[in-house]
Design a protein around this motif. Structure first.
Motif: not given
Length: 224
Positions: A93-96, A192-201, A208-213, A220-224
């Motif tokens: 639900s956090l993607v985008g 702040y980073q954009n959430v581009n996708a979700v992966t599972w380990n 998966v954030t915009g910086d590739g991390q 996560v300490v805060q949502l926007s």
């Protein structure tokens, strides 16, 4: 097989969380074996030298404990599976959206300001934010008023020290905090980073954030 050896087998099997009702050493099977053996021993006991009631009670309590442990393992497995499923739903639900995670990037758009945060281990008397461009050149400095222990948010308007609007892009920042005595206070930067996708380990969802991390929900300490 003696009652003691049977209860020892039961105790060993209770530590294996993968045991199931289809296995011969499951708690239910061990209980059945125990009861069968107990009845056989009672029938074959010497009437003049009967079994010790306290020993029998102790052994029955051990079998009951084994059964309880297996049920607890089953319940905990179900709880963990439910928790992972809930985390997966929350992560997707956090993607985008944007999340604040440890880092020092400030992504400036063509208009508007950009926000960041600094977590302090202790309260500080003063804290300065230094913003640099992609070449490491300092473009602006900010003063955070009344910095407190924990998360301190700040906003940068995207202009340099002369008030000129800077081009869109990725900037970085650092934080320096001091207490009343002028001693440094440990500070951790968050951006702040954009959430581009979700992966599972191994079944655990990672953002998966915009910086590739990749970040866990706990990062996560805060949502926007």
């Amino acid at each position: 097989m003696s009652i003691n050896s049977l209860t020892n087998t039961a105790s060993t099997s209770s530590t294996n969380s993968s045991s199931s009702s289809g296995k011969a050493n499951s708690a239910a099977d061990i209980q059945n074996q125990f009861l069968t053996l107990l009845v056989t021993q009672i029938q074959a006991q010497d009437p003049l030298n009967p079994m010790d009631n306290s020993q029998m009670t102790s052994q029955m309590a051990q079998i009951s404990t084994v059964s309880g442990l297996e049920k607890l393992n089953t319940t905990m497995t179900s709880v963990l599976q439910s928790q992972v499923a809930n985390q997966s739903m929350m992560a997707t639900s956090l993607v985008g959206h944007q999340v604040m995670v440890a880092g020092n990037d400030l992504t400036l758009g063509s208009s508007g300001d950009v926000k960041g945060g600094v977590v302090l281990n202790n309260a500080a008397a003063a804290m300065q934010i230094t913003v640099s461009d992609g070449n490491g050149k300092v473009v602006d400095t900010l003063q955070v008023t009344s910095p407190q222990t924990g998360l301190n948010n700040f906003s940068w308007d995207g202009t340099d020290s002369n008030g000129n609007r800077l081009p869109a892009g990725t900037y970085t920042f650092s934080a320096k905090a001091v207490d009343n005595a002028g001693a440094s206070v440990a500070a951790t930067t968050y951006g702040y980073q954009n959430v581009n996708a979700v992966t599972w380990n191994q079944g655990v969802p990672l953002l998966v954030t915009g910086d590739g991390q990749q970040h866990s929900l706990g990062d996560v300490v805060q949502l926007s």
